[in-house]
Motif scaffolding. Structure first.
Motif, PDB file in Angstrom:
ATOM      1  N   GLY A  38       0.796  -1.211   0.000  1.00 21.02           N
ATOM      2  CA  GLY A  38       0.000   0.000   0.000  1.00 21.02           C
ATOM      3  C   GLY A  38       0.833   1.268   0.000  1.00 21.02           C
ATOM      4  N   LEU A  39       2.132   1.133  -0.205  1.00 25.69           N
ATOM      5  CA  LEU A  39       3.010   2.307  -0.205  1.00 25.69           C
ATOM      6  C   LEU A  39       2.613   3.290  -1.299  1.00 25.69           C
ATOM      7  CD1 LEU A  39       5.688   3.796   0.614  1.00 25.69           C
ATOM      8  CD2 LEU A  39       6.822   2.384  -1.104  1.00 25.69           C
ATOM      9  N   ILE A  40       2.336   2.768  -2.491  1.00 27.62           N
ATOM     10  CA  ILE A  40       2.047   3.625  -3.636  1.00 27.62           C
ATOM     11  C   ILE A  40       0.566   3.471  -4.000  1.00 27.62           C
ATOM     12  CG2 ILE A  40       2.649   4.150  -6.025  1.00 27.62           C
ATOM     13  CD1 ILE A  40       5.374   2.829  -5.448  1.00 27.62           C
ATOM     14  N   PRO A  41      -0.244   4.498  -3.750  1.00 22.10           N
ATOM     15  CA  PRO A  41      -1.682   4.395  -4.002  1.00 22.10           C
ATOM     16  C   PRO A  41      -2.044   4.357  -5.488  1.00 22.10           C
ATOM     17  CG  PRO A  41      -1.130   6.593  -3.252  1.00 22.10           C
ATOM     18  CD  PRO A  41       0.127   5.778  -3.176  1.00 22.10           C
ATOM     19  N   SER A  42      -1.187   4.916  -6.331  1.00 21.22           N
ATOM     20  CA  SER A  42      -1.410   4.878  -7.780  1.00 21.22           C
ATOM     21  C   SER A  42      -0.048   4.969  -8.465  1.00 21.22           C
ATOM     22  CB  SER A  42      -2.314   6.024  -8.229  1.00 21.22           C
ATOM     23  OG  SER A  42      -1.720   7.263  -7.893  1.00 21.22           O
ATOM     24  N   PRO A  44       3.168   6.132 -10.219  1.00 24.67           N
ATOM     25  CA  PRO A  44       3.831   7.440 -10.254  1.00 24.67           C
ATOM     26  C   PRO A  44       3.660   8.095 -11.629  1.00 24.67           C
ATOM     27  CG  PRO A  44       5.281   5.784  -9.298  1.00 24.67           C
ATOM     28  CD  PRO A  44       4.090   5.070  -9.852  1.00 24.67           C
ATOM     29  N   VAL A  45       3.433   9.388 -11.651  1.00 28.10           N
ATOM     30  CA  VAL A  45       3.160  10.089 -12.913  1.00 28.10           C
ATOM     31  C   VAL A  45       4.424  10.562 -13.616  1.00 28.10           C
ATOM     32  CG1 VAL A  45       0.835  10.803 -12.269  1.00 28.10           C
ATOM     33  CG2 VAL A  45       2.777  12.268 -11.695  1.00 28.10           C
ATOM     34  N   ASN A  46       5.563  10.590 -12.896  1.00 28.83           N
ATOM     35  CA  ASN A  46       6.814  11.018 -13.529  1.00 28.83           C
ATOM     36  C   ASN A  46       7.998  10.394 -12.785  1.00 28.83           C
ATOM     37  OD1 ASN A  46       7.269  12.634 -11.215  1.00 28.83           O
ATOM     38  ND2 ASN A  46       6.122  14.325 -12.161  1.00 28.83           N
ATOM     39  N   ASP A  47       9.205  10.613 -13.326  1.00 29.52           N
ATOM     40  CA  ASP A  47      10.400  10.029 -12.721  1.00 29.52           C
ATOM     41  C   ASP A  47      10.673  10.574 -11.320  1.00 29.52           C
ATOM     42  OD1 ASP A  47      10.916   8.324 -14.815  1.00 29.52           O
ATOM     43  OD2 ASP A  47      12.273   9.725 -15.839  1.00 29.52           O
ATOM     44  N   ALA A  48      10.399  11.842 -11.099  1.00 32.22           N
ATOM     45  CA  ALA A  48      10.642  12.437  -9.781  1.00 32.22           C
ATOM     46  C   ALA A  48       9.781  11.758  -8.711  1.00 32.22           C
ATOM     47  CB  ALA A  48      10.366  13.937  -9.816  1.00 32.22           C
ATOM     48  N   GLU A  49       8.531  11.516  -9.045  1.00 32.45           N
ATOM     49  CA  GLU A  49       7.635  10.850  -8.094  1.00 32.45           C
ATOM     50  C   GLU A  49       8.090   9.406  -7.865  1.00 32.45           C
ATOM     51  OE1 GLU A  49       2.954   9.743  -7.915  1.00 32.45           O
ATOM     52  OE2 GLU A  49       3.453  11.765  -8.604  1.00 32.45           O
ATOM     53  N   ARG A  50       8.485   8.736  -8.923  1.00 31.50           N
ATOM     54  CA  ARG A  50       8.972   7.357  -8.811  1.00 31.50           C
ATOM     55  C   ARG A  50      10.215   7.305  -7.920  1.00 31.50           C
ATOM     56  NH1 ARG A  50       8.944   6.410 -13.751  1.00 31.50           N
ATOM     57  NH2 ARG A  50       6.992   5.278 -13.828  1.00 31.50           N
ATOM     58  N   GLU A  51      11.132   8.219  -8.134  1.00 33.89           N
ATOM     59  CA  GLU A  51      12.355   8.272  -7.324  1.00 33.89           C
ATOM     60  C   GLU A  51      12.044   8.595  -5.864  1.00 33.89           C
ATOM     61  OE1 GLU A  51      14.987  11.009  -9.283  1.00 33.89           O
ATOM     62  OE2 GLU A  51      15.107   9.745 -11.074  1.00 33.89           O
ATOM     63  N   ASN A  54      10.896   5.521  -4.302  1.00 35.14           N
ATOM     64  CA  ASN A  54      12.018   4.602  -4.196  1.00 35.14           C
ATOM     65  C   ASN A  54      12.953   4.991  -3.034  1.00 35.14           C
ATOM     66  OD1 ASN A  54      13.013   2.186  -5.351  1.00 35.14           O
ATOM     67  ND2 ASN A  54      14.743   3.330  -6.179  1.00 35.14           N
ATOM     68  N   GLU A  55      13.008   6.280  -2.687  1.00 30.97           N
ATOM     69  CA  GLU A  55      13.803   6.711  -1.540  1.00 30.97           C
ATOM     70  C   GLU A  55      13.205   6.185  -0.237  1.00 30.97           C
ATOM     71  OE1 GLU A  55      14.291  10.929  -1.535  1.00 30.97           O
ATOM     72  OE2 GLU A  55      15.285  10.932  -3.496  1.00 30.97           O
ATOM     73  N   VAL A  56      11.893   6.132  -0.168  1.00 29.93           N
ATOM     74  CA  VAL A  56      11.212   5.648   1.036  1.00 29.93           C
ATOM     75  C   VAL A  56      11.381   4.139   1.160  1.00 29.93           C
ATOM     76  CG1 VAL A  56       8.974   5.378   2.168  1.00 29.93           C
ATOM     77  CG2 VAL A  56       9.524   7.507   0.986  1.00 29.93           C
TER      78      VAL A  56
END
Length: 66
Positions: A38-42, A44-51, A54-56
């Motif tokens: 459940g970490l990611i509800p949807s 990611p819309v771009n690389d910054a959000e994905r990264e 991924n940091e978390v």
């Protein structure tokens, strides 16, 4: 209630409590207990959000370019 019935009910309660405790112990050893489900509800819309996700929690396979 008679004393025998009280004792029988107490024994049944004790057995049920121990069974519940065992079940809960088994559940807490499940892999998903320690995973960030459940970490990611949807998506990611771009690389910054994905990264940022991924940091978390490093959720991507090592060679993934998702």
């Amino acid at each position: 209630m008679s004393k025998d019935k009280d004792n029988k009910k107490q024994k049944e309660y004790t057995i049920a409590s121990k069974n519940l405790e065992r079940c809960l112990d088994n559940m807490t050893n499940a892999y998903s207990t320690y995973d960030c489900t459940g970490l990611i509800p949807s998506e990611p819309v771009n690389d910054a959000e994905r990264e940022s996700y991924n940091e978390v929690y490093n959720y991507l396979p090592p060679d993934s370019k998702a």
